[in-house]
Design an enzyme around this catalytic site. Sequence first.
Site, PDB file in Angstrom:
ATOM      1  N   VAL A 139       0.807  -1.224   0.000  1.00  0.00           N
ATOM      2  CA  VAL A 139       0.000   0.000   0.000  1.00  0.00           C
ATOM      3  C   VAL A 139       0.841   1.276   0.000  1.00  0.00           C
ATOM      4  CG1 VAL A 139      -0.209   0.304   2.501  1.00  0.00           C
ATOM      5  CG2 VAL A 139      -2.131   0.944   1.011  1.00  0.00           C
ATOM      6  N   TYR A 140       2.135   1.180   0.249  1.00  0.00           N
ATOM      7  CA  TYR A 140       2.993   2.373   0.258  1.00  0.00           C
ATOM      8  C   TYR A 140       3.246   2.855  -1.163  1.00  0.00           C
ATOM      9  CZ  TYR A 140       4.327   0.867   5.033  1.00  0.00           C
ATOM     10  OH  TYR A 140       4.333   0.469   6.350  1.00  0.00           O
ATOM     11  N   SER A 141       2.966   4.084  -1.580  1.00  0.00           N
ATOM     12  CA  SER A 141       2.437   5.188  -0.805  1.00  0.00           C
ATOM     13  C   SER A 141       1.113   5.679  -1.422  1.00  0.00           C
ATOM     14  CB  SER A 141       3.464   6.309  -0.768  1.00  0.00           C
ATOM     15  OG  SER A 141       3.866   6.590  -2.119  1.00  0.00           O
TER      16      SER A 141
END
Length: 316
Positions: free
Chosen positions: A52-54
């Site tokens: 999920v980054y970023s």
Amino acid sequence: MEQVTLGGTGIAIAPLMFGGNVFGWTADEAMSFRLLDAFVDAGFNAIDTADVYSRWVPGHVGGESETIIGAWLKARGSRGRVMIATKVGMELAPDRTGLSPRWITQSVEDSLRRLGTDHIDLYQAHRPDPSVAIAETLGAFQRLIEQGKVRAIGASNYDATQLGEALDVAEAHGLPRYETLQPKYNLMDRAEFEEALQPLCVARNVAVIPFYGVAAGFLTGKYRNAADIEGRPRAKALAAYANDRGWRVIAALDAVAQRIGAAPVEVAIAWLRTRPALAAPIASATSPEQLAALLRGATLALDADAIATLDAASAP
């Protein structure tokens, strides 16, 4: 350098993990490469990221951090020198979230592709998913381990009840267990971890690799009043610490740092390494200077007086 073993994984790492949440966010690709080069050249070897980054950055979709790490691994030929930890479970889209076997199976392939590798050393459930039976989630992880795509698994953002149940299910069904835990833990965030999670991790030999090691940067020593926080990328998170207890902790960090000839951020990292069950804190840097201070903290030894001073000032 001292190495620590992550629970029962057999995976040994240096006593600090680089937090990859900054890659593609507050550190562009060129700076990310510089930071990763310096980190590995100093003898450290563990990098933490997530699918999920970023995603929170306008225009980003998630995977940006993994992509930068993958590009660095390819450019440097460094896969054999580092332990890569990533996560699954946070929402990337309405149908790309959680810990269902379907999504875990798809997400790991996406992470492997972005990282440019054939295996992930530590694959972590980013948060609990009560909509899926724990045995189903662990069964999906088991298949990935059997396929050689994952070496070991861990959990992040689980409370003591959730972690304890997951460990019990793994034992009862002969499934892989979470060997590591990523809780939010630092001098400012102590109570939630220390009251129930810490004794559980000690008793069950779960290695703790806490995130927010310097409290979103609050413990670096560069914030001395509320005005210093205004306009910062992490202003909202920092504002939660700008209270009487927060400034008391900063004063204690200053006092200890001055007495032993170190920087406040070094002391904050060193304090974490004194805690029961803790294997290696996770911390991020956006400049070589910030990184150098974190690395010094990872090898700094605090005396009993320093620990007592910090314990008292930061008591929940």
